[in-house]
Write a protein that holds these residues in place. Structure first.
Motif, PDB file in Angstrom:
ATOM      1  N   UNK B 613       0.847  -1.199   0.000  1.00 54.84           N
ATOM      2  CA  UNK B 613       0.000   0.000   0.000  1.00 54.84           C
ATOM      3  C   UNK B 613       0.876   1.240   0.000  1.00 54.84           C
ATOM      4  N   UNK B 614       0.368   2.315  -0.555  1.00 54.21           N
ATOM      5  CA  UNK B 614       1.095   3.582  -0.592  1.00 54.21           C
ATOM      6  C   UNK B 614       0.074   4.706  -0.581  1.00 54.21           C
ATOM      7  N   UNK B 615       0.318   5.694   0.281  1.00 57.06           N
ATOM      8  CA  UNK B 615      -0.628   6.795   0.410  1.00 57.06           C
ATOM      9  C   UNK B 615       0.119   8.122   0.443  1.00 57.06           C
ATOM     10  N   UNK B 616      -0.515   9.136  -0.088  1.00 58.04           N
ATOM     11  CA  UNK B 616       0.044  10.473   0.029  1.00 58.04           C
ATOM     12  C   UNK B 616      -1.078  11.482  -0.127  1.00 58.04           C
ATOM     13  N   UNK B 617      -0.806  12.701   0.338  1.00 52.99           N
ATOM     14  CA  UNK B 617      -1.768  13.790   0.159  1.00 52.99           C
ATOM     15  C   UNK B 617      -2.743  13.876   1.309  1.00 52.99           C
ATOM     16  N   UNK B 618      -3.902  14.462   1.039  1.00 52.12           N
ATOM     17  CA  UNK B 618      -4.849  14.802   2.102  1.00 52.12           C
ATOM     18  C   UNK B 618      -5.437  13.590   2.794  1.00 52.12           C
ATOM     19  N   UNK B 628      -6.499  21.466   4.432  1.00 53.95           N
ATOM     20  CA  UNK B 628      -6.194  20.067   4.210  1.00 53.95           C
ATOM     21  C   UNK B 628      -5.112  19.600   5.179  1.00 53.95           C
ATOM     22  N   UNK B 629      -5.353  18.449   5.836  1.00 56.05           N
ATOM     23  CA  UNK B 629      -4.271  17.869   6.632  1.00 56.05           C
ATOM     24  C   UNK B 629      -3.788  16.625   5.896  1.00 56.05           C
ATOM     25  N   UNK B 630      -2.461  16.465   5.804  1.00 55.39           N
ATOM     26  CA  UNK B 630      -1.893  15.390   4.997  1.00 55.39           C
ATOM     27  C   UNK B 630      -1.670  14.113   5.805  1.00 55.39           C
ATOM     28  N   UNK B 706       2.983  15.710  -1.068  1.00 58.78           N
ATOM     29  CA  UNK B 706       3.069  15.551   0.375  1.00 58.78           C
ATOM     30  C   UNK B 706       3.962  14.369   0.739  1.00 58.78           C
ATOM     31  N   UNK B 707       3.998  14.057   2.031  1.00 62.99           N
ATOM     32  CA  UNK B 707       4.743  12.871   2.472  1.00 62.99           C
ATOM     33  C   UNK B 707       4.132  11.627   1.835  1.00 62.99           C
TER      34      UNK B 707
END
Lengths: 343, 825
Positions: B613-618, B628-630, B706-707
């Protein structure tokens, strides 16, 4: 002994005082709720006073009851009043612009190909099929030989193969799992095999070098072509809908005989002819047929006793037709805007 | 495979000829219905198109006079006769217009099939009344660089469509590889005709030719020539005939029209005759200009290393011994079974010809075709195996057609070199077996009626068994089961009604990985992630690709290697999303990763299914009320813990970058992307996955990104089912107390929680961290952490005094055990 000096009445008054003070001092709704539980709860002191009413002298009892109820009412009213003070001020709806966007959470989603595969497996599960799996790195034996495909035959030409080394390939179809399952189990066999297959095709709107396939295999005594057709027809109607027709056309696979391709009415144009079906009104959804006796011999089944049918289909292509997706690459690029449409 | 419907219909018995019949089924007489029938029982008709439409204004015109255009070198000026006695002047751009020849003429006021209207117009000062047309202008096929020449039998004034027997329907058949017998008109007609054993063959219109055969095993001599076939693996049989004194010219209209309707372009009467026989019966033939063959004969042999041959397409090809050639006394003159040679081609000046009608074996032709990169009508058929018994009849047919259309005299001697054709053979077919496999409930006459019309002649052997003799064109039929298929096909796959039979459930248990996948999807989809399915290939220069997972024959560099891990592939998908301007991306994928172990052959390769899995952004979709919180590291830990605990029944521990064991564990998951320290996912003390922040160098990211957080774990660590035990809901309220602690830097939160639990083992039921201050006092030595504690007893409401006691025990234990002080007390 005067009534006013009754210890129970005294206790009630004291609780009322304490309670009112606690309510007044409550700084938030949580604290208020705690004082409600403490003073008015079913196990709270007021409740226990009421419970001990029988210990009071009989003439005193109505007075105690009355006083306790009054205290309860006073506390409850104070509680409501304080609650109203503490409650967040609700805006009057009249002042809200109802056209402003609402707040959303992210929607997760299952890939459209997975949705198709799950549905297919689900329908075949109703017909007694279980799910099986096999390796994607496969030996030439299982990929070709065990399926009656001679390596120098044009049929092997039909599949342009990724060879990892001599005798080891990335499987060109999920069919080798047929042989693996039959070697590991005795009939009755009814399995579907969802998995990946690999072919040396360029990555373009109609092809991918690796793609999903679902293989099916049913083997038992008395399984014949008529039953095979009934099973496939059941699947077609369950998956595509009762109004969709299906037809069987002669085909050729080295591991089935008779071999048939199964077409269904084009769902885009309802059979009247469109670019999706190349103006034929039909879309091919699977290759299939009765298991060739040579395959049974390869796995040590007696072909005179056991008969069966096998089929294979491409969920990616089915997903493309179903959703009107024009380019196969979209399915494998993981664009969130694309995937979000199927969430 | 292109088929002329008119041709097939005629063969099946329509029209004139000795084999015509009056009992043809109605569906056979309509192209659309005939196509549906072909699709149903033989081969799918992919498309049908009409050949020869829009030719209403095009008539045969004979050129009376031809001379140069007075103003232009490249143009010629013709007077043509349109059948009405009045010469018409036409300017023509083609270099060679033959005086006395017949051509297709469009008069002014008429249109071409494209809709283009023809008028009288001046071309370089001379008026041209209409035009002479090429094949392409009439939409009858590809141009051969000039005006279409019609046969000498064409009468001026006759509409060209009538002359050619058009319009007709050209059907494109998608043949199954085993049914090469359908690659000719007789083959298709056999499937459709009431009696496929007696087809209505069009008479050649010329003299009959019954040769005297000169046979030889490896060479034969006669008719003044010699043929030689020494290697049966290069050529099984070679038949040849000689025709002398032919006049090469255009074919008659009926023959040219048939070829056009089948998608071929007429060339000249000799070549057209060979092509006609090819299309009629599937036997490739080749005509050599006998004068160009040196030494009076031909033979078949491997090409010599480096030998050169200019083929009919004008290309000069350098050959090796893998290719087979026809040679004369001096060298190669044709590619055996693939294409003729340019130097011995039949041309306008050819007078004597040698006609080859051979049987080249599939492998030899495939090798030659592969090496030269050629795929021709001939090689297509040889590679799939032609009728080994058909050469004699095909050669006779071809010679008779040439005699009829090009004249000349056939030598009474013909040559046959090589092995004699195989004898016919029989296969016993058990009626019981037919019904066992098909369930059609057929009896003996019904089975015989299905097979007989296509030349599978049946005779009764024993009761319940038919002896089926297999004709030469059905080389694909070798076993009883092949005949069962024929029965099914001919009776109709859809004939008997379906029956849903009772079935026994599968003896094969459901593979647990599918239930595992379902659980993973449920969790991730519920958390707002989208499922990705990526190609399992990675390019060679890609982070995380491994040399030992190279694919030796990739189609492009993009598919050079198999993936050893999922996250790097997801990061690549992430970059794709960045390029498309998406800042918020949440992906997961379940798929195979590969490795190389120590075994041999297939066993050397390992594969396992992983979840990445990989996530980024809001963290949430953008909304106008909040900025927006990242996603950050704590979202990652939350996901990792959920996956480990809920899916695997395991736990998450921190992984240190300076610990060798942890580093090795991370390598196992291909986590070169990890920004240390990370999180390890454990089940039963075994590392089953990892998660962490992605290093900035590991992703090509735009400035606005983002991160990125990511993780990967083994699917087999997931429990296939979870059936949690019910825990009784509490009957008594809990008491909540907050506690704020000054915690030394070297004490971690987990240790504080463990100490608190140990100090109040029975009554402390929950501790929830709700605040953290990094700096409390004395620089950085202490952190301020605050927990909300819940106390509860199962059997009563706790009194304040009881809770006070517990709080005291906790404070004491923290002070004593960890040197942690309660603040504000």
């Amino acid at each position: 002994m005067t009534l006013s000096s009754s210890p129970l009445l005294e206790r009630i008054k004291e609780l009322e005082r304490e309670g009112l003070a606690a309510i007044k001092e409550a700084v938030d709704l949580d604290a208020l709720e705690q004082s409600r539980v403490r003073f008015l709860g079913r196990r709270g002191p007021l409740a226990s006073v009421m419970g001990s009413i029988s210990s009071a002298p009989p003439p005193e009892r109505p007075l105690v009851g009355k006083a306790a109820n009054a205290a309860k009412k006073a506390l409850a009213e104070a509680m409501e009043a304080r609650k109203a003070e503490l409650a967040p001020k609700r805006r009057r709806l009249a002042s809200v612009d109802g056209t402003l966007p609402g707040r959303k959470l992210w929607a997760g989603g299952i890939h459209p190909i997975t949705q198709v595969m799950d549905e297919i497996c689900g329908i075949f599960s109703e017909l007694g099929f279980t799910r099986a799996r096999g390796p994607e790195v496969e030996s030439v034996h299982y990929n070709f030989t065990a399926l009656n495909i001679p390596l120098d035959h044009p049929a092997a030409d039909m599949m342009d193969t990724f060879y990892l080394e001599d005798g080891v390939v990335l499987r060109t179809h999920t069919s080798p799992v047929q042989a693996r399952v039959m070697e590991a189990h005795k009939p009755p066999i009814r399995v579907v095999v969802p998995g990946l297959a690999y072919r040396r095709d360029s990555f373009d709107p109609g092809h991918a070098p690796c793609f999903e396939q679902i293989e099916g295999l049913a083997v038992d005594e008395g399984v014949d072509f008529v039953e095979f057709r009934a099973a496939i027809h059941h699947f077609v109607n369950a998956f595509f809908g009762p109004s969709v027709e299906c037809r069987f056309r002669p085909s050729f696979y080295p591991f089935t005989e008779p071999s048939a391709e199964v077409d269904v009415t084009c769902t885009v144009c309802a059979g009247s002819g469109c670019p999706t079906c190349k103006r034929t009104g039909w879309v091919t959804i699977m290759g299939s047929g009765m298991v060739d006796p040579a395959v049974f011999e390869q796995v040590g089944y007696d072909p005179e006793r056991w008969t069966g049918y096998a089929f294979g289909m491409g969920p990616a292509r089915i997903a493309m037709v179903r959703h009107g997706i024009p380019d196969m690459r979209l399915l494998y690029e993981a664009d969130v805007e694309f995937l979000g449409q199927f969430a | 495979m292109n088929i002329s419907y008119g041709w097939v219909r005629e063969l099946a018995g329509a029209g004139g000829g000795s084999g015509a019949r009056s009992d043809l089924p109605a569906w056979l007489l309509r192209a659309e219905e005939a196509a549906a029938r072909i699709t149903k029982i033989a081969a799918s008709v992919e498309k049908s198109e009409t050949v020869g439409v829009g030719l209403e204004g095009v008539v045969v015109a004979r050129v009376l006079e031809v001379g140069p255009h007075p103003q232009a070198d490249r143009l010629s000026l013709c007077q043509v006769d349109r059948g009405n006695g009045e010469p018409v002047q036409v300017v023509c751009g083609a270099p060679v217009i033959v005086q006395g020849g017949a051509y297709a003429h469009v008069a002014p006021g008429n249109r071409l099939p494209s809709g283009f209207e023809i008028g009288s117009r001046k071309i370089r000062g001379v008026v041209s009344h209409g035009m002479l047309c090429s094949e392409a202008e009439l939409e009858l096929g590809r141009d051969r660089g000039g005006i279409m020449r019609l046969g000498d039998d064409a009468e001026p004034g006759v509409p060209v469509a009538d002359y050619l027997g058009l319009p007709d329907t050209l059907m494109v058949l998608d043949l199954n590889p085993n049914r090469i017998d359908l690659a000719c008109h007789m083959g298709v007609a056999r499937e459709l005709a009431p009696d496929g054993k007696h087809l209505n063959l069009r008479p050649s219109g010329g003299p009959e030719w019954t040769p005297r055969w000169c046979d030889g095993e490896s060479e034969a001599e006669g008719a003044g020539v010699r043929v030689e076939v020494k290697d049966p693996s290069r050529c099984v049989r070679y038949l040849a005939a000689v025709v002398r004194g032919v006049v090469v010219g255009p074919s008659p209209g009926w023959l040219a029209g048939r070829l056009l309707a089948a998608g071929l372009t007429p060339i000249n009467n000799v070549v057209d005759a060979t092509n006609y026989v090819l299309m009629e019966r599937g036997q490739p033939l080749h005509a050599f200009d006998l004068a160009c063959l040196r030494g009076g004969g031909v033979g078949v042999r491997p090409a010599r290393e480096g030998e050169e041959l200019t083929t009919l397409d004008g290309q000069t090809r350098r050959l090796t011994g893998r290719s087979s050639v026809i040679h004369d006394a001096r060298g190669a003159v044709a590619l055996a079974g693939v294409m003729g040679g340019h130097d011995s081609e039949v041309t306008a000046g050819t007078s004597d010809i040698l006609i080859e009608c051979a049987h080249f074996p599939p492998l030899a032709v495939r090798e030659t075709a592969r090496e030269t990169g050629l795929a021709t009508d001939a090689s297509y058929r040889f590679e799939r195996g032609i009728d080994a018994t058909a050469q004699g009849d095909a050669l006779r047919r071809c010679v008779e057609l040439i005699l009829a259309t090009a004249g000349g005299k056939a030598d009474p001697e013909a040559l046959r070199a090589g092995a004699p054709p195989p004898a016919p053979f029989q296969i016993p077919l058990r009626i019981k077996r037919v019904n066992q496999v098909l369930g059609f409930g057929l009896d003996e006459p019904a089975v015989a009626a299905a097979l007989d019309p296509i030349g599978l002649t049946t005779s009764t052997d024993a009761p319940g068994v038919l002896d089926v003799s297999v004709p030469g064109w059905r080389g694909d039929i070798e076993r009883e089961i092949d005949l069962v298929e024929e029965v099914a096909r001919r009776v109709g796959f859809d004939k008997p009604a379906e029956k849903v039979s009772r079935f026994r459930p599968s003896a094969v248990p459901d593979d647990p990985s599918f239930a595992r996948m379902d659980r993973v999807r449920q969790l991730f989809v519920g958390r707002g992630l989208l499922e990705a399915r990526s190609l399992t290939f990675v390019p060679g220069d890609f982070r995380g690709s491994r040399a030992d997972l190279a694919v030796p024959n990739p189609l492009s560099a993009e598919e050079g290697y198999l993936r050893p891990a999922i996250v790097p592939v997801l990061l690549r998908r992430l970059e794709h999303n960045y390029r498309r301007g998406h800042r918020a991306v949440r992906l997961f994928e379940i798929g195979t990763v590969f490795g190389v172990g120590t075994g041999e052959g297939r066993e050397k390769y390992t594969e396992e299914i992983r979840v990445g899995f990989a996530l980024t952004g809001g963290r949430f979709p953008r909304h106008w009320l909040r900025t927006l919180r990242d996603f950050d590291i704590w979202d990652l830990k939350g996901i990792a813990v959920e996956a480990a605990e809920r899916l695997c029944g395991g736990s998450v521990r921190s992984l240190a970058g300076d610990c060798d064991e942890d580093r090795r564990g991370a390598d196992e998951f291909g986590a070169s992307w990890l920004e240390w320290p990370g999180f390890g996912m454990y089940r039963d003390d075994e590392l089953v996955g990892m998660a962490g922040l992605v290093r900035t160098e590991a992703v090509k990211e735009p400035a606005w990104a983002g991160l990125v957080i990511a993780g990967e774990f083994r699917l087999d660590a997931v429990r296939p089912s979870s059936a949690p035990r019910y825990e009784p809901l509490p009957s008594f309220p809990a008491t909540r107390r907050d506690i704020s602690l000054a915690v030394p830097r070297n004490v971690d939160a987990a240790a504080v929680e463990a100490t608190m639990s140990a100090a109040s083992p029975r009554l402390l039921c929950q501790a929830e961290l709700f605040d953290l201050y990094s700096e409390v006092s004395e620089g950085d030595a202490l952190r301020g952490l605050s927990w909300s504690l819940e106390f509860r007893a199962p059997d009563r409401t706790l009194t304040d005094a009881e809770v006070d006691v517990e709080m005291g025990k906790i404070a004491h234990a923290l002070e004593e055990g960890l040197n942690v002080a309660v603040r504000g007390s």
